[in-house]
Scaffold this motif. Structure first.
Motif, PDB file in Angstrom:
ATOM      1  N   MET A  74       3.749   7.722   3.304  1.00 42.08           N
ATOM      2  CA  MET A  74       2.435   7.941   3.899  1.00 42.08           C
ATOM      3  C   MET A  74       2.372   9.390   4.379  1.00 42.08           C
ATOM      4  O   MET A  74       3.273   9.848   5.075  1.00 42.08           O
ATOM      5  N   ASP A  75       1.300  10.056   4.010  1.00 42.67           N
ATOM      6  CA  ASP A  75       1.177  11.423   4.488  1.00 42.67           C
ATOM      7  C   ASP A  75       0.311  11.456   5.746  1.00 42.67           C
ATOM      8  O   ASP A  75      -0.314  10.460   6.139  1.00 42.67           O
ATOM      9  N   LEU A  76       0.292  12.609   6.392  1.00 45.34           N
ATOM     10  CA  LEU A  76      -0.386  12.771   7.667  1.00 45.34           C
ATOM     11  C   LEU A  76      -1.890  12.507   7.570  1.00 45.34           C
ATOM     12  O   LEU A  76      -2.479  11.911   8.476  1.00 45.34           O
ATOM     13  N   ASP A  77      -2.503  12.909   6.477  1.00 48.59           N
ATOM     14  CA  ASP A  77      -3.942  12.675   6.327  1.00 48.59           C
ATOM     15  C   ASP A  77      -4.273  11.191   6.251  1.00 48.59           C
ATOM     16  O   ASP A  77      -5.271  10.735   6.820  1.00 48.59           O
ATOM     17  N   VAL A  78      -3.446  10.422   5.563  1.00 49.40           N
ATOM     18  CA  VAL A  78      -3.662   8.973   5.466  1.00 49.40           C
ATOM     19  C   VAL A  78      -3.454   8.325   6.835  1.00 49.40           C
ATOM     20  O   VAL A  78      -4.222   7.450   7.254  1.00 49.40           O
ATOM     21  N   PHE A  79      -2.426   8.763   7.542  1.00 48.40           N
ATOM     22  CA  PHE A  79      -2.156   8.262   8.899  1.00 48.40           C
ATOM     23  C   PHE A  79      -3.389   8.431   9.785  1.00 48.40           C
ATOM     24  O   PHE A  79      -3.862   7.477  10.417  1.00 48.40           O
ATOM     25  N   TRP A  80      -3.938   9.650   9.811  1.00 46.79           N
ATOM     26  CA  TRP A  80      -5.100   9.914  10.658  1.00 46.79           C
ATOM     27  C   TRP A  80      -6.348   9.205  10.135  1.00 46.79           C
ATOM     28  O   TRP A  80      -7.183   8.753  10.931  1.00 46.79           O
ATOM     29  N   ALA A  81      -6.472   9.074   8.837  1.00 44.33           N
ATOM     30  CA  ALA A  81      -7.624   8.352   8.280  1.00 44.33           C
ATOM     31  C   ALA A  81      -7.603   6.892   8.725  1.00 44.33           C
ATOM     32  O   ALA A  81      -8.648   6.326   9.077  1.00 44.33           O
ATOM     33  N   LEU A  82      -6.434   6.276   8.726  1.00 43.75           N
ATOM     34  CA  LEU A  82      -6.319   4.891   9.192  1.00 43.75           C
ATOM     35  C   LEU A  82      -6.710   4.763  10.659  1.00 43.75           C
ATOM     36  O   LEU A  82      -7.450   3.844  11.043  1.00 43.75           O
TER      37      LEU A  82
END
Length: 193
Positions: free
Chosen positions: A1-9
Motif C-alpha cells: 500500500m502506498d501513502l496516497d492509497v492510505f490517505w485516500a482510504l
C-alpha cells in the motif's frame, strides 16, 4: 500500500460515514477486502504517521486542548484523531504542535470547552488503532502482529517514549511560551491574568 492509497482510504472513510464508530467499521470492511500485504502496509503507514506526532510537545498540545485531561492512553487516541483529520492537518501539526490552533475542529472544541464535550466529541479516535488487526484477521484468519513481526515491523501500541526535553504539562508559563496560539485560544491568557 502506498501513502496516497492510505490517505485516500482515510479521506473516503470520513466522507462515507457520520461518526467514528461507523468510520472504524467502514475502514475494517474496506481493508479486509484488500490483499494481506496491503493491510500490513496500512498498519505500517499508520504507525509512521503516528510517529510524526508522538513527541512531548504534541502531548503538551493535546493536554492544553483537553484542559489537562490527557493521559498517555488518551494521547494515543489523540494521535489517531489528528491522523483522521487528514494528510494536510497531520503535516501541519507534525511540524508545529501549536498549529492545532488553526484546525477548525480544534477551534470548535475550544470554543465549547472540554467540560461541555459529550463523550463522542473528545479529540480521540481509539478505534483506528485496531482497524488493520481486525481487517487482517477477517481477511486471513491470522494475527496481524505475527505477519508484521515476520516483516520486521513492530507496531506502535501506545504513546511515547519521548526523546529529549520534558517539562511540567500543568505549567501555564510553559504552555504560554511553547504553545502561544493554542494557549490563547484555550483561554489560558485570561486564566493567567
Amino acid at each position: 500500500m502506498d501513502l496516497d492509497v492510505f490517505w485516500a482510504l482515510l479521506d473516503e472513510s470520513a466522507y462515507a460515514t457520520s461518526e467514528q464508530g461507523e468510520r472504524t467499521s467502514w475502514l475494517v470492511s474496506r481493508l479486509s477486502s484488500l490483499p494481506a500485504g496491503d493491510i500490513c502496509g496500512f498498519e505500517t503507514l499508520l504507525s509512521a504517521s503516528r510517529g510524526r506526532v508522538n513527541t512531548f510537545s504534541h502531548w503538551h498540545a493535546a493536554y492544553v486542548l483537553c484542559d489537562g485531561l490527557c493521559s498517555a492512553d488518551r494521547f494515543f487516541g489523540f494521535q489517531s484523531w489528528v491522523i483522521g483529520l487528514g494528510r494536510t492537518v497531520l503535516a501541519s501539526v507534525a511540524s508545529c504542535p501549536d498549529a492545532l490552533a488553526e484546525v477548525p475542529a480544534v477551534r470548535t472544541l475550544l470554543a465549547v470547552g472540554a467540560e461541555s464535550w459529550p463523550d463522542a466529541a473528545w479529540p480521540v479516535w481509539d478505534g483506528l488503532a485496531g482497524v488493520a488487526r481486525e481487517a487482517f484477521f477477517a481477511a486471513t484468519g491470522r494475527s496481524l502482529d505475527n505477519a508484521l513481526a515476520i516483516l520486521g515491523h513492530v507496531p506502535v501500541t501506545d504513546a511515547g517514549p519521548f526523546d529529549g526535553e520534558v517539562w511540567d504539562l500543568d505549567s501555564p508559563a510553559e504552555a504560554a511560551v511553547r504553545l502561544p496560539r493554542l494557549w490563547k485560544l484555550s483561554g489560558g491568557l485570561e486564566e493567567a491574568a
